[in-house]
Design an enzyme around this catalytic site. Sequence first.
Site, PDB file in Angstrom:
ATOM      1  CG  HIS A 347      -1.957  -1.108   1.052  1.00 18.30           C
ATOM      2  ND1 HIS A 347      -3.002  -0.776   0.727  1.00 18.30           N
ATOM      3  CD2 HIS A 347      -1.938  -1.909   1.650  1.00 18.30           C
ATOM      4  CE1 HIS A 347      -3.919  -2.165   0.969  1.00 18.30           C
ATOM      5  NE2 HIS A 347      -3.097  -2.583   1.756  1.00 18.30           N
ATOM      6  CE  LYS A 535      -6.392  13.795   0.559  1.00 15.93           C
ATOM      7  NZ  LYS A 535      -6.469  12.737  -0.316  1.00 15.93           N
ATOM      8  NE  ARG A 536      -2.665   7.072   6.227  1.00 15.83           N
ATOM      9  CZ  ARG A 536      -1.472   7.257   5.185  1.00 15.83           C
ATOM     10  NH1 ARG A 536      -1.057   7.338   6.051  1.00 15.83           N
ATOM     11  NH2 ARG A 536      -1.460   7.417   4.794  1.00 15.83           N
ATOM     12  CE  LYS A 541      -2.111  10.360   3.152  1.00 17.88           C
ATOM     13  NZ  LYS A 541      -3.213  10.050   2.333  1.00 17.88           N
ATOM     14  CB  THR A 643     -10.388   5.336  -0.963  1.00 19.24           C
ATOM     15  OG1 THR A 643      -9.552   5.222   0.588  1.00 19.24           O
ATOM     16  CG2 THR A 643      -9.331   3.541  -1.515  1.00 19.24           C
ATOM     17  CE  LYS A 647     -13.537   6.537   1.184  1.00 12.15           C
ATOM     18  NZ  LYS A 647     -13.104   5.861   1.992  1.00 12.15           N
TER      19      LYS A 647
HETATM   20  C1  26W Z   1       3.892   2.058  10.224  1.00 13.81           C
HETATM   21  C2  26W Z   1       3.599   1.122   9.042  1.00 13.81           C
HETATM   22  C3  26W Z   1       2.566   1.828   9.073  1.00 13.81           C
HETATM   23  C4  26W Z   1       2.829   2.346   7.992  1.00 13.81           C
HETATM   24  C5  26W Z   1       1.935   3.234   6.965  1.00 13.81           C
HETATM   25  C6  26W Z   1       0.696   1.792   9.190  1.00 13.81           C
HETATM   26  C7  26W Z   1       0.081   2.279   8.400  1.00 13.81           C
HETATM   27  C8  26W Z   1       0.491   3.059   7.042  1.00 13.81           C
HETATM   28  C9  26W Z   1      -0.456   3.410   6.527  1.00 13.81           C
HETATM   29  C10 26W Z   1      -1.444   4.197   7.693  1.00 13.81           C
HETATM   30  C11 26W Z   1      -0.522   3.222   5.600  1.00 13.81           C
HETATM   31  C12 26W Z   1      -2.475   2.902   4.606  1.00 13.81           C
HETATM   32  O1  26W Z   1      -3.759   3.685   4.718  1.00 13.81           O
HETATM   33  N1  26W Z   1      -2.018   3.359   3.216  1.00 13.81           N
HETATM   34  C13 26W Z   1      -2.465   3.791   2.104  1.00 13.81           C
HETATM   35  O2  26W Z   1      -3.859   2.379   1.722  1.00 13.81           O
HETATM   36  C14 26W Z   1      -4.728   2.894   0.791  1.00 13.81           C
HETATM   37  C15 26W Z   1      -5.097   1.957   0.412  1.00 13.81           C
HETATM   38  O3  26W Z   1      -4.668   0.849  -0.279  1.00 13.81           O
HETATM   39  C16 26W Z   1      -4.219   3.723  -0.219  1.00 13.81           C
HETATM   40  O4  26W Z   1      -5.422   4.250  -0.773  1.00 13.81           O
HETATM   41  C17 26W Z   1      -3.276   4.924   0.035  1.00 13.81           C
HETATM   42  O5  26W Z   1      -3.263   5.617  -1.434  1.00 13.81           O
HETATM   43  C18 26W Z   1      -2.205   4.795   1.172  1.00 13.81           C
HETATM   44  O6  26W Z   1      -2.024   5.638   1.340  1.00 13.81           O
END
Ligand code: 26W
Length: 802
Positions: A347, A535-536, A541, A643, A647
């Site tokens: 991801h 978003k985060r 971003k 995503t 939406k």
């Molecule tokens: C430290 C480990 C870690 C790193 C990143 C945990 C969690 C994350 C993010 C929260 C991962 C994440 O949410 N990625 C997002 O995944 C979505 C679904 O595929 C994509 O649409 C986003 O572009 C991507 O940032």
Amino acid sequence: MFSDKTDFKEAFLKRLEMSYGKPFPHTTKRDQFHTLGNMIREYISMNWIHTNEHYRLQNQKQMYYLSIEFLLGRLLGQNLINLGIYEIVKDGLQDLGITLDDLEEIESDAGLGNGGLGRLAACFLDSLASLDLPGHGSGIRYKHGLFEQKIVEGYQVELPEQWLRHGHVWEVRKPDLTVNVPFWGRVESFVDDQGNLRFEHRDAEYVSAVPYDNPVVGYKNSTVNTLRLWSAEPARYQPHKDMMKYKRDTEAITEFLYPDDTHDEGKILRLKQQYFLVCASIRTIVDSYLTKNDDLLKLPEYVVIHINDTHPVLAIPELMRLLLDEYKMNWDDAWYIVTKTFCYTNHTTLSEALETWPVRIFQPLLPRIYSIVNEINERYCHQLWQSYPNEWDRIEKMAIIAHGEVKMAHLAIAGSFSVNGVAKIHSEILKKREMNLFYQFSPEKFNSKTNGITHRRWLLKANPELAQLITETIGSEWIRSPDHLTKLHAFSSDSSFQQELAKVRRVKKEKLAHRIYQQNGIVVDINSIFDVQVKRLHAYKRQLLNVLHIMYLYNRLKEDPTYNMLPRTFIFGAKASPGYYYAKKIIKLIHSVSKKVNADPMVKEKIKIIFLENYRVSVAEEIFPAADVSEQISTASKEASGTGNMKFMMNGALTVGTLDGANIEILERAGKENIFIFGLSAEEVLRYYSQGGYSSMEYYHLDERIHTVVNQLVNGFFSEDESEFEPIFDSLLVENDYYFVLRDFASYIDIHQEVDATFQKPEKWWKMSIENIANSGYFSSDRTIEEYSNHIWKINQYSFHK
Ligand code: 26W
């Protein structure tokens, strides 16, 4: 259970009074919510039992989706819709003087995720059940989901989130299915009766994983799949010299989502969480298989296990451990089974998010798993050596363990038969760059599955007004087959349809404005453009680009009060990871700018800036339908997919975006005349990274607009404390603006002028909006899940009519 409103009312009243031992007029909304929730869960149970029985009797291949996050949000409304009893319940309650919306508000969001990755998992579960597919989730029942965000004087403050305070009506605790998970201890080897070398994990400290099953209800099809969430509890017969410490350490495992991992202690906890999840999951998956089958070599014909990013990747060595140590298999058979059972989705390409674990932490905590990973690594490197003799450098880069670190993505690729990215461009970048060596070695594993969102939550539930308008216009087939939304093309220039759509938007904007007024005490203009970025919070971003643009507009209006721009309401929602200092500074910047701008009578009619605190799924459901403009402005090449962009599109907002992630596919589907694209392409960004040639300082000196806004970060214009935003200033000028904010600034200003000009032509705007809705069916997660099912999982819809 109840077939009409009258039946429902009677059953509800009786149950409510019996449960709480008081007459109806004395019951609270919470009593009513819990009563309704319990009734509905029982209503679901019949089909839940049927579905499980069916799976057991048919012995059909099952898919298990392992994920450290499931960002479900609220479930009452969606369950009622999917069960097809929303109207009965709503009307019945209304007769009793109860508003269903009010009861829905009582439910806490199940916020077991950070962002897109966790929400994707939740959308996938909805699609699996709605498509009659045998797919289940396995995750962690965090006591506290993602923190609750409060803003105090413009700063983010994190409070522990309390979603379980009043219980979770949907779950069923299954203590009989508890699994004991071993940590610490040591590995001993011995030779068994047949002369084989065997291993045993001795002196382990056990923790009990107790499952809580949550029903996943399909849309009007009687299918109910399962999301199993695991909770950590002290094991029953675990001797320990310090029982209090053991209890505390145990419960800590499922206390928080992503505890801070800047120190070793936090790292150990993260790794514990990961192993806890996979150990419990693999045990139940294998046990369930063995109740129906006896030949483990055939496991891949009946079971497929999906690993959502690298967090659950220890499932690979865990299944090896089970097969080798408990079922006494030889290595080759076990590895054959494993590599035909697992598939993995990546991801992110951000290097800081690619997980690695120091051996010094990994080995003592999980000694047997470590020895298996070590063996996998040795064999994998040996195999690489066969293909690339003497290429030490290449093999070192691909190794699973190197320089004292275990590389989780490498383990995932080595142990899976499928590796996929989440949008076309993302998958290409994986193949060409990040995972290029692995792609060269095993190209057949690599594929792409563009993400999707469930239209049942993000349109049908979140925007019933629009859903109804669509159904009145083109019929209701789109609910089952979202591709039918393309029928709306015929109406894109139809003025009465355009007007109806505008009315719906207005209703949703009014609703959001009401929330904004309640939360922020600010009155916003419904006629202004609602320009939204939710978003985060992350540097890539580029919420910063958005803020700098607002600062520019503010300066412009101050210089020339007659500057002709349409009124805009800029809406932000974002949580910053607690340890992410820079992201928190951006939140503070948004607040400092909004404080000054919102209070300035000169621009008050033109610009309003709103930060919606504690952004989460339930708030998102109010925001997407009310947006005119969707901000998808990541530095090209950085956003794997996105995503939220989908939406917004499905609700008719127009995208301002870079050529990144799924924006590219939104452009392809909607047509370039129906989207606002700006900025560097991924290729240009990646060329700058590899060849240099970008100097943010040049842009700062050459563009007066940039010069002014960047200076305003540190000259006290927006903050009494001049050093407050120095880190942001430094990131832009001293660190040469890694995310190309200043590089894309001018084109961002231009595209927003185009947005403004387009909004002044309502016919054109609404046509574009309708074209977006009409083309959004592709982004339903039903399409995504069909692709995964047909090409990766090889699972089938079952035709079982109850
Ligand atoms: C430290 C480990 C870690 C790193 C990143 C945990 C969690 C994350 C993010 C929260 C991962 C994440 O949410 N990625 C997002 O995944 C979505 C679904 O595929 C994509 O649409 C986003 O572009 C991507 O940032």
